[in-house]
Motif scaffolding. Structure first.
Motif, PDB file in Angstrom:
ATOM      1  N   PRO A 227       0.829  -1.212   0.000  1.00 45.08           N
ATOM      2  CA  PRO A 227       0.000   0.000   0.000  1.00 45.08           C
ATOM      3  C   PRO A 227       0.855   1.251   0.000  1.00 45.08           C
ATOM      4  O   PRO A 227       2.049   1.220   0.312  1.00 45.08           O
ATOM      5  N   ALA A 228       0.229   2.365  -0.362  1.00 42.09           N
ATOM      6  CA  ALA A 228       0.948   3.635  -0.390  1.00 42.09           C
ATOM      7  C   ALA A 228       1.370   4.045   1.014  1.00 42.09           C
ATOM      8  O   ALA A 228       0.652   3.818   1.991  1.00 42.09           O
ATOM      9  N   ARG A 229       2.555   4.640   1.123  1.00 41.19           N
ATOM     10  CA  ARG A 229       3.061   5.081   2.405  1.00 41.19           C
ATOM     11  C   ARG A 229       2.499   6.461   2.749  1.00 41.19           C
ATOM     12  O   ARG A 229       1.987   7.175   1.892  1.00 41.19           O
ATOM     13  N   SER A 230       2.605   6.836   4.004  1.00 39.43           N
ATOM     14  CA  SER A 230       2.102   8.150   4.429  1.00 39.43           C
ATOM     15  C   SER A 230       2.842   9.278   3.722  1.00 39.43           C
ATOM     16  O   SER A 230       2.247  10.317   3.398  1.00 39.43           O
ATOM     17  N   THR A 231       4.140   9.081   3.439  1.00 42.14           N
ATOM     18  CA  THR A 231       4.896  10.113   2.726  1.00 42.14           C
ATOM     19  C   THR A 231       4.380  10.282   1.300  1.00 42.14           C
ATOM     20  O   THR A 231       4.405  11.395   0.761  1.00 42.14           O
ATOM     21  N   ASP A 232       3.911   9.196   0.686  1.00 44.35           N
ATOM     22  CA  ASP A 232       3.336   9.291  -0.652  1.00 44.35           C
ATOM     23  C   ASP A 232       2.060  10.131  -0.631  1.00 44.35           C
ATOM     24  O   ASP A 232       1.842  10.974  -1.519  1.00 44.35           O
ATOM     25  N   TRP A 233       1.215   9.889   0.371  1.00 43.65           N
ATOM     26  CA  TRP A 233      -0.027  10.659   0.484  1.00 43.65           C
ATOM     27  C   TRP A 233       0.265  12.134   0.718  1.00 43.65           C
ATOM     28  O   TRP A 233      -0.387  13.010   0.125  1.00 43.65           O
ATOM     29  N   ILE A 234       1.237  12.415   1.559  1.00 40.45           N
ATOM     30  CA  ILE A 234       1.573  13.814   1.846  1.00 40.45           C
ATOM     31  C   ILE A 234       2.085  14.513   0.588  1.00 40.45           C
ATOM     32  O   ILE A 234       1.687  15.644   0.269  1.00 40.45           O
ATOM     33  N   SER A 235       2.974  13.838  -0.149  1.00 45.34           N
ATOM     34  CA  SER A 235       3.539  14.443  -1.356  1.00 45.34           C
ATOM     35  C   SER A 235       2.472  14.670  -2.420  1.00 45.34           C
ATOM     36  O   SER A 235       2.428  15.725  -3.061  1.00 45.34           O
ATOM     37  N   ALA A 236       1.586  13.678  -2.618  1.00 44.27           N
ATOM     38  CA  ALA A 236       0.581  13.777  -3.672  1.00 44.27           C
ATOM     39  C   ALA A 236      -0.494  14.798  -3.346  1.00 44.27           C
ATOM     40  O   ALA A 236      -0.999  15.494  -4.236  1.00 44.27           O
ATOM     41  N   LEU A 237      -0.857  14.888  -2.065  1.00 40.72           N
ATOM     42  CA  LEU A 237      -1.955  15.776  -1.672  1.00 40.72           C
ATOM     43  C   LEU A 237      -1.492  17.200  -1.368  1.00 40.72           C
ATOM     44  O   LEU A 237      -2.334  18.060  -1.080  1.00 40.72           O
ATOM     45  N   ALA A 238      -0.192  17.466  -1.426  1.00 39.38           N
ATOM     46  CA  ALA A 238       0.304  18.810  -1.133  1.00 39.38           C
ATOM     47  C   ALA A 238      -0.287  19.857  -2.087  1.00 39.38           C
ATOM     48  O   ALA A 238      -0.783  20.899  -1.625  1.00 39.38           O
ATOM     49  N   PRO A 239      -0.271  19.641  -3.426  1.00 35.03           N
ATOM     50  CA  PRO A 239      -0.907  20.632  -4.309  1.00 35.03           C
ATOM     51  C   PRO A 239      -2.398  20.794  -4.046  1.00 35.03           C
ATOM     52  O   PRO A 239      -2.930  21.906  -4.094  1.00 35.03           O
ATOM     53  N   SER A 240      -3.099  19.686  -3.745  1.00 33.63           N
ATOM     54  CA  SER A 240      -4.527  19.768  -3.454  1.00 33.63           C
ATOM     55  C   SER A 240      -4.780  20.539  -2.163  1.00 33.63           C
ATOM     56  O   SER A 240      -5.758  21.293  -2.058  1.00 33.63           O
ATOM     57  N   ALA A 241      -3.913  20.347  -1.168  1.00 30.79           N
ATOM     58  CA  ALA A 241      -4.056  21.093   0.083  1.00 30.79           C
ATOM     59  C   ALA A 241      -3.868  22.594  -0.160  1.00 30.79           C
ATOM     60  O   ALA A 241      -4.604  23.425   0.405  1.00 30.79           O
ATOM     61  N   CYS A 242      -2.904  22.930  -1.006  1.00 32.24           N
ATOM     62  CA  CYS A 242      -2.717  24.340  -1.358  1.00 32.24           C
ATOM     63  C   CYS A 242      -3.945  24.876  -2.093  1.00 32.24           C
ATOM     64  O   CYS A 242      -4.359  26.028  -1.880  1.00 32.24           O
ATOM     65  N   ALA A 243      -4.529  24.038  -2.957  1.00 31.12           N
ATOM     66  CA  ALA A 243      -5.727  24.453  -3.681  1.00 31.12           C
ATOM     67  C   ALA A 243      -6.892  24.688  -2.727  1.00 31.12           C
ATOM     68  O   ALA A 243      -7.680  25.621  -2.911  1.00 31.12           O
ATOM     69  N   VAL A 244      -7.035  23.839  -1.711  1.00 32.13           N
ATOM     70  CA  VAL A 244      -8.087  24.027  -0.704  1.00 32.13           C
ATOM     71  C   VAL A 244      -7.891  25.362   0.010  1.00 32.13           C
ATOM     72  O   VAL A 244      -8.856  26.102   0.268  1.00 32.13           O
ATOM     73  N   LEU A 245      -6.648  25.690   0.325  1.00 36.10           N
ATOM     74  CA  LEU A 245      -6.352  26.967   0.989  1.00 36.10           C
ATOM     75  C   LEU A 245      -6.726  28.139   0.082  1.00 36.10           C
ATOM     76  O   LEU A 245      -7.311  29.131   0.546  1.00 36.10           O
ATOM     77  N   VAL A 246      -6.403  28.031  -1.214  1.00 36.71           N
ATOM     78  CA  VAL A 246      -6.751  29.085  -2.165  1.00 36.71           C
ATOM     79  C   VAL A 246      -8.266  29.235  -2.258  1.00 36.71           C
ATOM     80  O   VAL A 246      -8.803  30.365  -2.247  1.00 36.71           O
ATOM     81  N   CYS A 247      -8.988  28.120  -2.351  1.00 37.63           N
ATOM     82  CA  CYS A 247     -10.440  28.167  -2.456  1.00 37.63           C
ATOM     83  C   CYS A 247     -11.063  28.780  -1.211  1.00 37.63           C
ATOM     84  O   CYS A 247     -11.987  29.613  -1.314  1.00 37.63           O
ATOM     85  N   THR A 248     -10.564  28.415  -0.030  1.00 39.73           N
ATOM     86  CA  THR A 248     -11.087  28.974   1.216  1.00 39.73           C
ATOM     87  C   THR A 248     -10.865  30.490   1.273  1.00 39.73           C
ATOM     88  O   THR A 248     -11.752  31.261   1.657  1.00 39.73           O
ATOM     89  N   THR A 249      -9.671  30.915   0.847  1.00 41.27           N
ATOM     90  CA  THR A 249      -9.367  32.352   0.824  1.00 41.27           C
ATOM     91  C   THR A 249     -10.281  33.072  -0.159  1.00 41.27           C
ATOM     92  O   THR A 249     -10.746  34.191   0.117  1.00 41.27           O
ATOM     93  N   ALA A 250     -10.557  32.437  -1.296  1.00 41.73           N
ATOM     94  CA  ALA A 250     -11.432  33.064  -2.291  1.00 41.73           C
ATOM     95  C   ALA A 250     -12.840  33.277  -1.743  1.00 41.73           C
ATOM     96  O   ALA A 250     -13.454  34.317  -1.997  1.00 41.73           O
ATOM     97  N   TRP A 251     -13.345  32.312  -0.993  1.00 45.01           N
ATOM     98  CA  TRP A 251     -14.690  32.451  -0.416  1.00 45.01           C
ATOM     99  C   TRP A 251     -14.702  33.485   0.707  1.00 45.01           C
ATOM    100  O   TRP A 251     -15.681  34.233   0.854  1.00 45.01           O
ATOM    101  N   VAL A 252     -13.637  33.520   1.498  1.00 45.23           N
ATOM    102  CA  VAL A 252     -13.591  34.473   2.623  1.00 45.23           C
ATOM    103  C   VAL A 252     -13.531  35.912   2.115  1.00 45.23           C
ATOM    104  O   VAL A 252     -14.160  36.815   2.676  1.00 45.23           O
ATOM    105  N   THR A 253     -12.761  36.114   1.038  1.00 45.03           N
ATOM    106  CA  THR A 253     -12.573  37.473   0.515  1.00 45.03           C
ATOM    107  C   THR A 253     -13.602  37.858  -0.528  1.00 45.03           C
ATOM    108  O   THR A 253     -13.568  38.972  -1.054  1.00 45.03           O
ATOM    109  N   ALA A 254     -14.517  36.913  -0.886  1.00 46.84           N
ATOM    110  CA  ALA A 254     -15.507  37.222  -1.918  1.00 46.84           C
ATOM    111  C   ALA A 254     -16.488  38.282  -1.435  1.00 46.84           C
ATOM    112  O   ALA A 254     -16.861  38.338  -0.272  1.00 46.84           O
TER     113      ALA A 254
END
Length: 254
Positions: A227-254
């Motif tokens: 199975p995938a290791r925790s480091t694999d999940w962290i590396s793969a989901l890093a761009p998605s986590a940044c995208a979630v932060l961008v989306c949250t900021t967009a809604w807060v500042t809308a």
């Protein structure tokens, strides 16, 4: 053509860190990224630029060139045509641009379709470029996707080229008998040809399924690798986590 040729058209072989990530973590990361893009308010135009920058960073690490992506983006053309028509067809508040009256809601809708659709296609192409088709069955099994859906997806990928080749042979056979499918009077013959292709595909699917059952297929795809290791999940989901932060900021500042 074979199933391997279908994989060759969308898969870009490589040994980058993105290529080496387990397929299941890349699938989850891609789906999450797309959902975040869709959830972003279309008025926050800066957010879509941030998403594109995140994808560009992934392309740099994976060695994916724009010259490889550009011709494969043509699949988006129908949505581009729809987006271009919306400012003319929508009602509501109007604005004059270069002497042409355009709908403000239509302009926002067109922008939303273009931005979100383009990013969605780019995410899909990035996933396809860095993930071999042979990795998909095990990845879907690890994600606990129902076995019937996994089987359908795998067979669809494997036999898409075979059906395309069958359709091409049927077209050549019609042309060799003097048929011209471009004329309206041949609509009936074209419809019958599509029906014949459907029947052939159905019969081929039955034969393949019986062959699979005779070889011990139980309806599920087993997962053989670790199975995938925790480091694999962290590396793969890093761009998605940044995208979630961008989306949250967009809604807060809308």
């Amino acid at each position: 053509m074979t199933g391997a040729s279908a994989a060759t058209r969308l898969h870009l072989p490589g040994s980058s860190p993105v290529h080496r990530l387990p397929a299941e973590v890349k699938i989850v990361a891609a789906v999450t990224f797309v959902f975040v893009v869709v959830a972003t308010p279309r008025e926050a135009m800066w957010a879509f630029g941030a998403y594109l920058a995140l994808l560009a960073a992934v392309w740099t690490v994976a060695g994916i060139r724009l010259s490889w992506l550009a011709p494969r983006m043509l699949i988006e053309l129908p949505f581009v045509v729809l987006a271009v028509l919306l400012p003319f067809a929508e009602g509501g508040e109007r604005v004059v641009v270069a002497g042409i009256s355009l709908s403000v809601p239509g302009l926002y809708a067109a922008w939303g379709i273009l931005a979100k659709g383009t990013l969605g296609v780019l995410v899909s192409l990035t996933l396809a470029a860095t993930t071999a088709v042979r990795e998909l069955p095990e990845a879907l099994a690890r994600l606990h996707v129902p076995g019937s859906i996994t089987t359908i997806v795998v067979l669809m990928i494997r036999y898409a080229d075979l059906l395309a080749a069958e359709a091409h042979r049927m077209r050549i056979a019609r042309l060799s008998r003097g048929d011209d499918p471009r004329t309206l009077r041949q609509v009936g013959a074209t419809a019958r040809g599509i029906g014949g292709l459907f029947l052939r595909a159905y019969e081929r699917g039955e034969r393949v399924h019986l062959a699979m059952l005779s070889r011990g297929f139980s309806g599920t795809v087993p997962a053989f690798g670790p199975p995938a290791r925790s480091t694999d999940w962290i590396s793969a989901l890093a761009p998605s986590a940044c995208a979630v932060l961008v989306c949250t900021t967009a809604w807060v500042t809308a």
